[in-house]
Write a protein that holds these residues in place. Structure first.
Motif, PDB file in Angstrom:
ATOM      1  N   ALA A   3       0.829  -1.213   0.000  1.00 48.17           N
ATOM      2  CA  ALA A   3       0.000   0.000   0.000  1.00 48.17           C
ATOM      3  C   ALA A   3       0.862   1.262   0.000  1.00 48.17           C
ATOM      4  O   ALA A   3       0.351   2.371  -0.016  1.00 48.17           O
ATOM      5  N   MET A   4       2.210   1.085   0.039  1.00 43.07           N
ATOM      6  CA  MET A   4       3.114   2.250  -0.013  1.00 43.07           C
ATOM      7  C   MET A   4       3.555   2.563  -1.440  1.00 43.07           C
ATOM      8  O   MET A   4       4.189   3.578  -1.686  1.00 43.07           O
ATOM      9  N   GLU A   5       3.250   1.682  -2.381  1.00 42.44           N
ATOM     10  CA  GLU A   5       3.689   1.877  -3.767  1.00 42.44           C
ATOM     11  C   GLU A   5       3.050   3.126  -4.367  1.00 42.44           C
ATOM     12  O   GLU A   5       1.983   3.553  -3.944  1.00 42.44           O
ATOM     13  N   LYS A  12       1.778   8.662   0.171  1.00 41.94           N
ATOM     14  CA  LYS A  12       2.104  10.076   0.431  1.00 41.94           C
ATOM     15  C   LYS A  12       2.553  10.304   1.869  1.00 41.94           C
ATOM     16  O   LYS A  12       2.397  11.400   2.406  1.00 41.94           O
ATOM     17  N   LEU A  13       3.120   9.294   2.481  1.00 41.88           N
ATOM     18  CA  LEU A  13       3.548   9.443   3.867  1.00 41.88           C
ATOM     19  C   LEU A  13       4.883  10.170   3.943  1.00 41.88           C
ATOM     20  O   LEU A  13       5.654  10.196   2.978  1.00 41.88           O
ATOM     21  N   THR A  14       5.169  10.757   5.115  1.00 41.98           N
ATOM     22  CA  THR A  14       6.496  11.343   5.337  1.00 41.98           C
ATOM     23  C   THR A  14       7.466  10.185   5.574  1.00 41.98           C
ATOM     24  O   THR A  14       7.050   9.036   5.758  1.00 41.98           O
ATOM     25  N   LYS A  15       8.720  10.502   5.647  1.00 45.50           N
ATOM     26  CA  LYS A  15       9.711   9.450   5.832  1.00 45.50           C
ATOM     27  C   LYS A  15       9.472   8.690   7.146  1.00 45.50           C
ATOM     28  O   LYS A  15       9.531   7.461   7.189  1.00 45.50           O
ATOM     29  N   VAL A  16       9.194   9.450   8.210  1.00 45.98           N
ATOM     30  CA  VAL A  16       8.967   8.817   9.508  1.00 45.98           C
ATOM     31  C   VAL A  16       7.712   7.940   9.470  1.00 45.98           C
ATOM     32  O   VAL A  16       7.714   6.804   9.962  1.00 45.98           O
ATOM     33  N   GLN A  17       6.660   8.455   8.839  1.00 47.76           N
ATOM     34  CA  GLN A  17       5.414   7.660   8.735  1.00 47.76           C
ATOM     35  C   GLN A  17       5.641   6.402   7.897  1.00 47.76           C
ATOM     36  O   GLN A  17       5.100   5.344   8.181  1.00 47.76           O
ATOM     37  N   ASN A  18       6.463   6.582   6.851  1.00 45.65           N
ATOM     38  CA  ASN A  18       6.830   5.430   6.016  1.00 45.65           C
ATOM     39  C   ASN A  18       7.411   4.305   6.863  1.00 45.65           C
ATOM     40  O   ASN A  18       7.015   3.154   6.749  1.00 45.65           O
ATOM     41  N   ILE A  19       8.351   4.677   7.694  1.00 49.48           N
ATOM     42  CA  ILE A  19       9.039   3.668   8.510  1.00 49.48           C
ATOM     43  C   ILE A  19       8.056   3.070   9.517  1.00 49.48           C
ATOM     44  O   ILE A  19       8.022   1.858   9.736  1.00 49.48           O
TER      45      ILE A  19
HETATM   46  C1  LIG Z   1       8.201   6.196   1.428  1.00 55.80           C
HETATM   47  O1  LIG Z   1       8.368   4.869   0.895  1.00 55.80           O
HETATM   48  C2  LIG Z   1       8.005   4.763  -0.475  1.00 55.80           C
HETATM   49  C3  LIG Z   1       8.067   3.298  -0.864  1.00 55.80           C
HETATM   50  O2  LIG Z   1       9.260   2.685  -0.475  1.00 55.80           O
HETATM   51  C4  LIG Z   1       8.937   5.644  -1.300  1.00 55.80           C
HETATM   52  O3  LIG Z   1       8.573   5.566  -2.668  1.00 55.80           O
HETATM   53  C5  LIG Z   1       8.818   7.089  -0.814  1.00 55.80           C
HETATM   54  O4  LIG Z   1       9.729   7.909  -1.493  1.00 55.80           O
HETATM   55  C6  LIG Z   1       9.076   7.186   0.681  1.00 55.80           C
HETATM   56  N1  LIG Z   1       8.789   8.530   1.130  1.00 55.80           N
HETATM   57  C7  LIG Z   1       9.684   9.280   1.781  1.00 55.80           C
HETATM   58  C8  LIG Z   1       9.261  10.677   2.143  1.00 55.80           C
HETATM   59  O5  LIG Z   1      10.786   8.869   2.090  1.00 55.80           O
END
Ligand SMILES: *[C@@H]1O[C@H](CO)[C@@H](O)[C@H](O)[C@H]1NC(C)=O
Ligand SMILES: *[C@@H]1O[C@H](CO)[C@@H](O)[C@H](O)[C@H]1NC(C)=O
Ligand SMILES: *[C@@H]1O[C@H](CO)[C@@H](O)[C@H](O)[C@H]1NC(C)=O
Ligand SMILES: *[C@@H]1O[C@H](CO)[C@@H](O)[C@H](O)[C@H]1NC(C)=O
Length: 485
Positions: free
Chosen positions: A397-399, A406-413
């Motif tokens: 669902a992050m693709e 559209k998450l921030t880096k921290v939310q991504n992790i």
């Molecule tokens: C979050 O993860 C996605 C998938 O790995 C990536 O495409 C995206 O650039 C990341 N976003 C940030 C803000 O790092």
């Protein structure tokens, strides 16, 4: 009295309506796959099918727990044989006999399972398989058919092979130029001739979504069945959607093989909701609305006007499916992993704004999530942890184009950490990542990006009951012994 009469009339109307609806929904079933980390309890799924008035189901194996849940329900079932069994079934007729005995005959009894079809293999000639099942599928089908016949089942059920629509193609995309794919052509001809001689149906999986996914110049509206597509004319017939065009390509390929009246079943058709920009609940809703309206009408396709027989794909999301075809693979469900519906769908095809009936009695794990510990995390060092979490958990669902893209880096992790934590049944050791992670009771979801809480796995549930049951039996035996002594 008048009031009473009016009420009777109303009751009559209601009964009539119910009967009509029952016959409307008779033309389709759903695929029930189980490649999930936390499959729902089969009894809950069977209740969901009933609540949504679905009375046909297609399985990918013959798992005894699922089969037992279906017993006595009157549900029409297509049981499946996975591709990895084809070789042994092809090699030795005795194996086919054993398969039929254990997975069919056992269930054919009063209050048993109403098996209508046996699906031999699943899309075995997919070009991605490099011909791995090309030599074994037909012999396995013949052995299964023979074993069903010998056991006296062929009057109530038929063997078939669910094929991907990729086994046929057409020059210039014209249905009338349909023919089987060159590398599988001879085998397909042998198979359809055998089907013809034995009155077996052709089963094909048709995916308008993939037409759109694989070809960026594909006209978007042509993927849907609501009649807004640009019309294409072929041999005097008008096509306004790719589903009809694809189905008729098969009809013509069969005609070219000299077969004019073979029954065709659409084994899979549906639309995914995440993992790609065209995979969304909104487009899935649009696709199903058009499809269900068509299924409710008696009409078929331009060359085959009779009623279609289809199985929707799929009933539930499956978070362990291979994502080789694309990240959307884990999001084909009309319902999420936990049996909650994703979009409006009127299964009767009357186009009403209806929410499908959700699963009842689902048990969730605790309401807690695993997220980044902002106090301790060093964002530059979590790369490998994120990869690890996403390798074991489901991060599709992050693709790009998905709900969590559209998450921030921290939310991504945090998303990745949580998916891993949940798939590990919220084991505290799965929310550490060298101190970079922490457990929180605050819902970590971000807008439409759902951070899920896993359910108690159907199979755990089973194991607990099973073990518990054994202890009870053991206890009773012990008690019995003590009493005797
Ligand atoms: C979050 O993860 C996605 C998938 O790995 C990536 O495409 C995206 O650039 C990341 N976003 C940030 C803000 O790092
Ligand atoms: C019956 O089906 C199950 C589930 O697909 C499979 O594991 C089993 O091997 C089959 N039995 C036989 C005798 O082939
Ligand atoms: C099929 O062949 C391709 C290319 O040679 C290879 O990458 C792939 O792993 C093969 N797939 C299977 C199922 O053997
Ligand atoms: C968390 O929040 C999301 C979005 O608001 C919601 O859909 C979901 O049901 C919540 N989860 C729980 C377990 O409450």
């Amino acid at each position: 009295m008048a009031g009473r009469a009016a009420m009777l009339v109303n009751v009559g109307t209601v009964i009539m309506t119910v009967l009509t609806l029952a016959s409307l929904v008779g033309g389709f079933g759903v695929n029930w796959g189980n490649i999930a980390s936390h499959p729902l309890n089969p009894n809950i799924v069977v209740q969901m099918l009933k609540d949504n008035k679905i009375n046909k189901v297609k399985l990918f194996d013959a798992d005894s727990w699922t089969m037992n849940a279906l017993a006595g329900t009157g549900m029409e079932v297509m049981v499946g044989i996975p591709n990895n069994l084809l070789e042994s079934l092809a090699d030795d007729y005795d194996n086919a006999k054993d398969w039929v005995k254990e997975n069919v005959t056992q269930y054919i009894r009063k209050g048993g399972v109403d098996i209508k079809y046996v699906a031999v293999g699943n899309e075995p000639f997919l070009s991605a398989y490099n011909g791995s099942f090309l030599k074994t599928t037909f012999p396995a089908l013949k052995n299964i058919h023979k074993a069903l016949k010998e056991a006296g089942h062929t009057n109530i059920m038929k063997a078939t092979i669910p094929q991907n629509a990729e086994v046929y193609q057409s020059a210039n995309d014209k249905p009338s130029e349909g023919d089987f794919r060159k590398d599988v052509k001879q085998t397909m001809l042998d198979i359809v001739n055998f089907f013809h001689e034995n009155d077996l149906p052709f089963t094909v999986n048709i995916y308008p979504f993939l037409s759109l996914y694989l070809n960026e110049h594909f006209p978007v509206e042509f993927a849907f069945l609501d009649g807004d597509g640009q019309t294409m004319t072929d041999k005097g017939k008008n096509y306004d959607n790719v589903f009809d065009a694809n189905y008729d390509t098969l009809v013509y390929a069969l005609k070219k093989a000299g077969i004019h009246d073979m029954k065709i079943i659409v084994g899979e058709v549906g639309w995914p909701t995440d993992g790609h920009k065209y995979a969304s609940p909104k487009l899935a809703e649009k696709f199903y609305a058009g499809l269900m309206k068509r299924l409710a009408k008696d009409g078929g396709t331009p060359t085959r006007p009779e009623r279609l027989e289809v199985y929707l794909f799929g009933f539930l999301d499956e978070d362990m499916k291979s994502i080789l075809p694309g990240p959307f693979e884990r999001h084909w469900g009309i319902f999420r992993y936990d049996g909650t519906p994703k979009f409006m769908l009127d299964f009767t095809g009357q186009g009403r704004q209806m929410v499908p009936v959700a699963a009842k009695g689902v048990q969730y794990l605790e309401k807690q999530w695993c997220v980044v510990n902002k106090d301790t995390v060093n964002l530059d060092e979590v790369g490998p942890d994120l990869d690890y979490a996403c390798y074991h958990g489901d991060c599709t669902a992050m693709e790009a184009g998905s709900t969590c893209s559209k998450l921030t880096k921290v939310q991504n992790i945090s998303y990745a950490f949580n998916m891993y934590f949940q798939i590990q049944d919220q084991d505290v050791r799965a929310c550490d990542f060298k101190g970079a992670a922490m457990i929180t009771k605050v819902n970590a979801s971000v807008g439409s990006c759902l951070f899920p809480v896993q359910i108690v796995s159907g199979s755990d549930d089973f194991r607990i009951n099973f073990v518990f049951g054994r202890f009870v039996v053991f206890g009773l035996v012990l008690l019995g012994l003590l009493t005797v002594i």
